[in-house]
Motif scaffolding. Structure first.
Motif, PDB file in Angstrom:
ATOM      1  N   ASN A 265      58.762  54.945  75.946  1.00  0.00           N
ATOM      2  CA  ASN A 265      57.995  56.229  75.677  1.00  0.00           C
ATOM      3  C   ASN A 265      58.355  56.963  74.183  1.00  0.00           C
ATOM      4  OD1 ASN A 265      56.506  56.586  78.128  1.00  0.00           O
ATOM      5  ND2 ASN A 265      58.539  57.232  79.237  1.00  0.00           N
ATOM      6  N   SER A 266      58.710  56.147  73.378  1.00  0.00           N
ATOM      7  CA  SER A 266      59.004  56.493  72.015  1.00  0.00           C
ATOM      8  C   SER A 266      58.054  55.737  70.939  1.00  0.00           C
ATOM      9  CB  SER A 266      60.419  56.409  71.694  1.00  0.00           C
ATOM     10  OG  SER A 266      60.607  56.587  70.447  1.00  0.00           O
ATOM     11  N   THR A 267      57.300  56.379  70.175  1.00  0.00           N
ATOM     12  CA  THR A 267      56.649  55.654  69.102  1.00  0.00           C
ATOM     13  C   THR A 267      57.421  55.569  67.770  1.00  0.00           C
ATOM     14  OG1 THR A 267      55.597  58.040  68.393  1.00  0.00           O
ATOM     15  CG2 THR A 267      54.594  56.687  70.114  1.00  0.00           C
ATOM     16  N   SER A 268      58.823  55.841  67.697  1.00  0.00           N
ATOM     17  CA  SER A 268      59.298  55.586  66.496  1.00  0.00           C
ATOM     18  C   SER A 268      59.402  54.328  65.860  1.00  0.00           C
ATOM     19  CB  SER A 268      60.784  55.997  66.534  1.00  0.00           C
ATOM     20  OG  SER A 268      60.812  57.397  67.172  1.00  0.00           O
ATOM     21  N   GLY A 269      59.592  53.379  66.724  1.00  0.00           N
ATOM     22  CA  GLY A 269      59.558  51.885  66.245  1.00  0.00           C
ATOM     23  C   GLY A 269      58.250  51.328  65.773  1.00  0.00           C
ATOM     24  N   MET A 270      57.474  51.941  66.545  1.00  0.00           N
ATOM     25  CA  MET A 270      55.973  51.723  66.102  1.00  0.00           C
ATOM     26  C   MET A 270      55.365  52.191  64.899  1.00  0.00           C
ATOM     27  SD  MET A 270      53.917  51.597  69.859  1.00  0.00           S
ATOM     28  CE  MET A 270      54.772  53.141  70.569  1.00  0.00           C
ATOM     29  N   ILE A 271      55.954  53.454  64.619  1.00  0.00           N
ATOM     30  CA  ILE A 271      55.489  54.086  63.501  1.00  0.00           C
ATOM     31  C   ILE A 271      56.201  53.354  62.236  1.00  0.00           C
ATOM     32  CG2 ILE A 271      56.001  56.342  62.172  1.00  0.00           C
ATOM     33  CD1 ILE A 271      55.594  57.877  64.717  1.00  0.00           C
ATOM     34  N   ALA A 272      57.435  53.135  62.530  1.00  0.00           N
ATOM     35  CA  ALA A 272      58.263  52.376  61.435  1.00  0.00           C
ATOM     36  C   ALA A 272      57.529  50.983  61.129  1.00  0.00           C
ATOM     37  CB  ALA A 272      59.928  52.104  61.713  1.00  0.00           C
ATOM     38  N   HIS A 273      57.074  50.400  62.041  1.00  0.00           N
ATOM     39  CA  HIS A 273      56.207  49.125  61.608  1.00  0.00           C
ATOM     40  C   HIS A 273      55.074  49.375  60.979  1.00  0.00           C
ATOM     41  CE1 HIS A 273      54.477  45.326  62.468  1.00  0.00           C
ATOM     42  NE2 HIS A 273      53.398  46.042  62.762  1.00  0.00           N
ATOM     43  N   ILE A 274      54.248  50.153  61.414  1.00  0.00           N
ATOM     44  CA  ILE A 274      52.872  50.616  60.622  1.00  0.00           C
ATOM     45  C   ILE A 274      53.353  51.031  59.212  1.00  0.00           C
ATOM     46  CG2 ILE A 274      51.162  52.044  60.576  1.00  0.00           C
ATOM     47  CD1 ILE A 274      51.381  52.616  63.775  1.00  0.00           C
ATOM     48  N   ARG A 275      54.400  51.874  59.045  1.00  0.00           N
ATOM     49  CA  ARG A 275      54.531  52.113  57.580  1.00  0.00           C
ATOM     50  C   ARG A 275      54.971  51.072  56.694  1.00  0.00           C
ATOM     51  NH1 ARG A 275      58.118  57.565  59.268  1.00  0.00           N
ATOM     52  NH2 ARG A 275      56.272  59.055  59.243  1.00  0.00           N
ATOM     53  N   SER A 276      55.807  50.142  57.216  1.00  0.00           N
ATOM     54  CA  SER A 276      56.194  49.144  56.585  1.00  0.00           C
ATOM     55  C   SER A 276      55.259  47.833  56.337  1.00  0.00           C
ATOM     56  CB  SER A 276      57.617  48.477  56.849  1.00  0.00           C
ATOM     57  OG  SER A 276      57.411  47.933  58.250  1.00  0.00           O
ATOM     58  N   ALA A 277      54.653  47.450  57.482  1.00  0.00           N
ATOM     59  CA  ALA A 277      53.514  46.360  57.263  1.00  0.00           C
ATOM     60  C   ALA A 277      52.214  46.676  57.170  1.00  0.00           C
ATOM     61  CB  ALA A 277      53.752  45.862  58.700  1.00  0.00           C
ATOM     62  N   HIS A 278      51.723  47.934  57.407  1.00  0.00           N
ATOM     63  CA  HIS A 278      50.344  48.242  57.264  1.00  0.00           C
ATOM     64  C   HIS A 278      50.101  49.576  56.723  1.00  0.00           C
ATOM     65  CE1 HIS A 278      50.002  45.114  59.951  1.00  0.00           C
ATOM     66  NE2 HIS A 278      50.658  45.655  61.101  1.00  0.00           N
ATOM     67  N   SER A 279      50.813  49.828  55.598  1.00  0.00           N
ATOM     68  CA  SER A 279      50.722  51.168  54.896  1.00  0.00           C
ATOM     69  C   SER A 279      49.325  51.702  54.474  1.00  0.00           C
ATOM     70  CB  SER A 279      51.828  51.075  53.796  1.00  0.00           C
ATOM     71  OG  SER A 279      51.371  50.349  52.860  1.00  0.00           O
ATOM     72  N   GLU A 280      48.476  50.509  53.936  1.00  0.00           N
ATOM     73  CA  GLU A 280      47.193  50.943  53.580  1.00  0.00           C
ATOM     74  C   GLU A 280      46.420  51.222  54.633  1.00  0.00           C
ATOM     75  OE1 GLU A 280      45.408  48.400  50.552  1.00  0.00           O
ATOM     76  OE2 GLU A 280      47.168  47.860  49.577  1.00  0.00           O
ATOM     77  N   GLU A 281      46.262  50.688  55.712  1.00  0.00           N
ATOM     78  CA  GLU A 281      45.560  50.862  56.928  1.00  0.00           C
ATOM     79  C   GLU A 281      46.040  52.195  57.493  1.00  0.00           C
ATOM     80  OE1 GLU A 281      47.230  47.600  56.483  1.00  0.00           O
ATOM     81  OE2 GLU A 281      45.890  46.340  57.197  1.00  0.00           O
ATOM     82  N   LEU A 282      47.156  52.502  57.457  1.00  0.00           N
ATOM     83  CA  LEU A 282      47.796  53.624  57.931  1.00  0.00           C
ATOM     84  C   LEU A 282      47.154  54.928  57.109  1.00  0.00           C
ATOM     85  CD1 LEU A 282      49.760  55.637  59.791  1.00  0.00           C
ATOM     86  CD2 LEU A 282      51.352  55.273  58.101  1.00  0.00           C
ATOM     87  N   ASN A 283      47.280  54.690  55.853  1.00  0.00           N
ATOM     88  CA  ASN A 283      46.710  55.918  54.891  1.00  0.00           C
ATOM     89  C   ASN A 283      45.164  56.075  55.210  1.00  0.00           C
ATOM     90  OD1 ASN A 283      49.276  56.209  53.541  1.00  0.00           O
ATOM     91  ND2 ASN A 283      48.720  55.063  51.903  1.00  0.00           N
TER      92      ASN A 283
END
Length: 146
Positions: free
Chosen positions: A36-54
């Motif tokens: 029930n926490s998205t913190s780890g997922m957000i960290a993964h997206i920021r580091s591994a998929h930053s362009e897609e996140l933007n």
């Protein structure tokens, strides 16, 4: 998914698996425990998929801007703020009315009003300035309470 996490941007990148106990990244397949926490997922997206996140953030922002109606939470917050301001000014009006009629402050208010009237009269008749009283804004209020 709980209602709290439904709007998180991570759900554009992750899917729940294993009876919703784990999540897997739809871009690279990496999986995480979901508690029930998205913190780890957000960290993964920021580091591994930053362009897609933007890109996803920009896409969501443009959809929100194109919406003609503001979100109901904005409207409700705006209405609540307007009501708060109206109540504040109403309170101030009542407070000033009560304060000006209070026996402790009435002599000070009365003196200031009479001085103002004298100043207005003297400016019209252009009489001597020597006869005018000066209002002392630092009047000792403690002497009025005893």
């Amino acid at each position: 998914m709980s209602a709290k996490n439904d709007n998180s941007i991570v759900w554009a990148f992750f899917n729940k698996i294993n009876q919703e106990k784990d999540v897997a990244c739809s871009k690279c397949g990496k999986s995480y425990k979901f508690c029930n926490s998205t913190s780890g997922m957000i960290a993964h997206i920021r580091s591994a998929h930053s362009e897609e996140l933007n890109d996803t953030i920009m896409s969501r922002a443009s959809r929100k801007r194109s919406s003609s109606k503001p979100p109901s939470s904005y409207s409700a917050a705006n209405d609540a703020f307007i009501l708060l301001v109206k109540n504040f000014f109403s309170f101030c009006d009542e407070f000033i009315s009560e304060l000006s009629a209070h026996p402790m402050f009435f002599p000070i208010c009365e003196k200031q009003m009479s001085l103002q009237e004298k100043k207005e009269d003297s400016s019209v008749s252009e009489s001597d300035d020597d006869s005018e009283e000066e209002c002392d804004s630092s009047a000792d209020v403690s002497s009025l309470t005893s």
